[in-house]
Design a protein around this motif. Sequence first.
Motif, mmCIF file in Angstrom:
data_model
loop_
_atom_site.group_PDB
_atom_site.id
_atom_site.type_symbol
_atom_site.label_atom_id
_atom_site.label_comp_id
_atom_site.label_asym_id
_atom_site.label_seq_id
_atom_site.Cartn_x
_atom_site.Cartn_y
_atom_site.Cartn_z
ATOM 1 N N TRP A 10 113.552 23.614 -46.491
ATOM 2 C CA TRP A 10 112.978 25.155 -46.318
ATOM 3 C C TRP A 10 113.519 24.968 -44.688
ATOM 4 C CZ3 TRP A 10 107.354 24.381 -48.155
ATOM 5 C CH2 TRP A 10 107.712 25.691 -50.024
ATOM 6 N N ARG A 11 113.898 26.133 -44.162
ATOM 7 C CA ARG A 11 114.476 26.300 -42.872
ATOM 8 C C ARG A 11 113.636 26.755 -41.979
ATOM 9 N NH1 ARG A 11 119.621 23.470 -41.523
ATOM 10 N NH2 ARG A 11 120.174 21.725 -43.013
ATOM 11 N N ILE A 12 113.325 26.822 -40.526
ATOM 12 C CA ILE A 12 113.308 28.017 -39.887
ATOM 13 C C ILE A 12 113.360 27.730 -38.791
ATOM 14 C CG2 ILE A 12 111.485 25.864 -39.555
ATOM 15 C CD1 ILE A 12 108.744 28.804 -39.964
ATOM 16 N N GLY A 13 113.165 29.276 -38.144
ATOM 17 C CA GLY A 13 113.554 29.112 -36.508
ATOM 18 C C GLY A 13 115.334 29.443 -36.359
ATOM 19 N N ALA A 14 115.762 28.694 -34.858
ATOM 20 C CA ALA A 14 117.059 28.859 -35.002
ATOM 21 C C ALA A 14 117.905 28.310 -36.621
ATOM 22 C CB ALA A 14 117.108 28.233 -33.917
ATOM 23 N N ASP A 15 118.129 27.113 -37.277
ATOM 24 C CA ASP A 15 117.936 26.280 -38.264
ATOM 25 C C ASP A 15 118.383 27.371 -39.589
ATOM 26 O OD1 ASP A 15 118.521 23.787 -36.497
ATOM 27 O OD2 ASP A 15 116.816 22.887 -38.337
ATOM 28 N N ALA A 16 117.336 28.388 -39.872
ATOM 29 C CA ALA A 16 117.318 29.369 -40.006
ATOM 30 C C ALA A 16 118.190 30.583 -39.922
ATOM 31 C CB ALA A 16 115.994 30.209 -40.652
ATOM 32 N N VAL A 17 118.446 30.755 -38.838
ATOM 33 C CA VAL A 17 119.664 31.699 -38.961
ATOM 34 C C VAL A 17 121.110 30.927 -39.023
ATOM 35 C CG1 VAL A 17 120.476 33.115 -36.736
ATOM 36 C CG2 VAL A 17 118.007 32.349 -36.829
ATOM 37 N N ARG A 18 120.918 29.880 -38.681
ATOM 38 C CA ARG A 18 122.195 28.733 -38.735
ATOM 39 C C ARG A 18 122.632 29.105 -40.646
ATOM 40 N NH1 ARG A 18 121.165 25.895 -34.267
ATOM 41 N NH2 ARG A 18 119.485 24.435 -35.308
ATOM 42 N N GLU A 19 121.387 28.795 -41.195
ATOM 43 C CA GLU A 19 121.887 28.866 -42.648
ATOM 44 C C GLU A 19 122.414 29.989 -43.561
ATOM 45 O OE1 GLU A 19 121.545 27.817 -46.737
ATOM 46 O OE2 GLU A 19 121.583 26.515 -45.131
#
Length: 317
Positions: free
Chosen positions: A289-298
């Motif tokens: 799971w990724r959330i926040g800025a990591d989610a945007v990059r993903e």
Amino acid sequence: MQRRRLLFQLGFFALFLLAPALNLLRFDLTEAQLWFLGQRWSLGIDAFRAGEITANQAALQIILRAFLPAIVIIGVFLGVAWRYGRLYCGWLCPHFTLVETLNGVLQRACGKLSLWDRHRTRRTGIQPSARWWPVFFGLCTVFGFLWAITLLTYLLPPASIWGGLIHGTLTPNQARFLIAGSLIFTLEFAFARHLFCRFGCAVGLFQSLVWMANPKGMVVAFRREQARDCRTCSTAAHPQGSACDNGCPMRLHPRNIKRMMFSCVQCGQCLDACEETQTAQGREPLLEWRIGADAVRETLRQRKAEQAAQAGQKASS
């Protein structure tokens, strides 16, 4: 994680069934009265009619006891969906709890999670057997009746409904509602439970729409640079490979980009399957799971990978 999720599901399922009987939440049509946490939730209209309060006081009570709580509840619910997606569906929803239960029983009957699946989903230790068909349709019938009578107790006094059912004194309208409701819910559980979750449930639809609008919302990230490790991806439950795909109760492909995961319920079963198979081979899980800025990059990375794949297909053609 799945044990914790099951505890949340069972607890909320029990709350859903018992809430009307305990007056935790129900609207009594016979009294036009809302019950909340064992108390009558009055908007002050009766007091205004009796001349006990003024019009301004009645208006203030309507704002404070109707509009404001509704706004807060909806805001919190959509706020959670904005950040985490359909978390309610995967961790609390009583309907989805029954969907997963019926999935398991149907798999024992025919090897599929839905009657409309083209191919079987094999699981170690489960050999499809026709003797499970009566169990599946029996559970659909029981759950359909349970759903109908529970919804009726949210609108009418539970004691009178259950008493009328036991003693055979239901009114004609009550009997018609139970018969029609039981039939509709039984058919839905048997033939369309996944379709309802994906396309027919307004609660799930609004969660998905809010989540899709947030680029920082929690997503399942896939390490594409290690995609070759997926070739040997299998677990004890899913020996045929593609453990994350076969473990998803909504039959999504977790390695897809976010817009292809519109109906993801964030149950985490794909992550557990990936962790099990990769850990057994001494490797790190490929899904997380990724959330926040990591989610945007993903999301951006997945979009670039998709565009590159499409460009490669066009060049080859």
